[in-house]
Design a protein around this motif. Sequence first.
Motif, PDB file in Angstrom:
ATOM      1  N   ALA A   1      -0.149  -5.924  -6.694  1.00  0.00           N
ATOM      2  CA  ALA A   1      -0.292  -7.146  -5.895  1.00  0.00           C
ATOM      3  C   ALA A   1      -1.308  -8.089  -6.552  1.00  0.00           C
ATOM      4  O   ALA A   1      -1.096  -9.296  -6.627  1.00  0.00           O
ATOM      5  CB  ALA A   1      -0.711  -6.806  -4.474  1.00  0.00           C
TER       6      ALA A   1
ATOM      7  N   PHE B   1       7.808  -7.711  -2.829  1.00  0.00           N
ATOM      8  CA  PHE B   1       6.445  -7.302  -2.482  1.00  0.00           C
ATOM      9  C   PHE B   1       6.315  -7.514  -0.977  1.00  0.00           C
ATOM     10  O   PHE B   1       6.414  -8.643  -0.501  1.00  0.00           O
ATOM     11  CB  PHE B   1       5.421  -8.147  -3.242  1.00  0.00           C
TER      12      PHE B   1
ATOM     13  N   VAL C   1       2.526  -3.728  -0.771  1.00  0.00           N
ATOM     14  CA  VAL C   1       1.287  -4.274  -1.356  1.00  0.00           C
ATOM     15  C   VAL C   1       0.047  -3.507  -0.909  1.00  0.00           C
ATOM     16  O   VAL C   1      -0.960  -3.494  -1.613  1.00  0.00           O
ATOM     17  CB  VAL C   1       1.113  -5.786  -1.047  1.00  0.00           C
TER      18      VAL C   1
ATOM     19  N   ILE D   1      -0.069 -11.741  -5.704  1.00  0.00           N
ATOM     20  CA  ILE D   1       0.660 -11.797  -4.440  1.00  0.00           C
ATOM     21  C   ILE D   1      -0.330 -12.195  -3.346  1.00  0.00           C
ATOM     22  O   ILE D   1      -1.248 -11.444  -3.041  1.00  0.00           O
ATOM     23  CB  ILE D   1       1.323 -10.432  -4.105  1.00  0.00           C
TER      24      ILE D   1
END
Length: 99
Positions: free
Chosen positions: A58, A18, A51, A63
């Motif tokens: 995400a 990510f 992201v 994240i």
Amino acid sequence: MEKFEDLIQSPVPVLVDFFAEWCGPCKAMKPVLEELKTMVGDKARIVKIDVDQHEDLATKYRIQAVPTFILFKNGEPVWRHSGVIHSSELKGVIEQNYA
């Protein structure tokens, strides 16, 4: 294009990076991931997820920092790491989950 949920269902480990285009450490990881791909070959798939383009993913995987790496196996996250990491460490994690 393959759906993310289908992609991570693989019995072969899938390492998801990510990342964000504006992220310096993410750019630093590019050669590391290329080296890793050479080291692990078909033992894992490496997938990059921006992201900013995939805010839903995400959010789903919480994240909060980039780069964040999550290793999926059979759809389940089995390992997670935020920040820059060595290719040798990533290789070790992949090999532990490759069976």
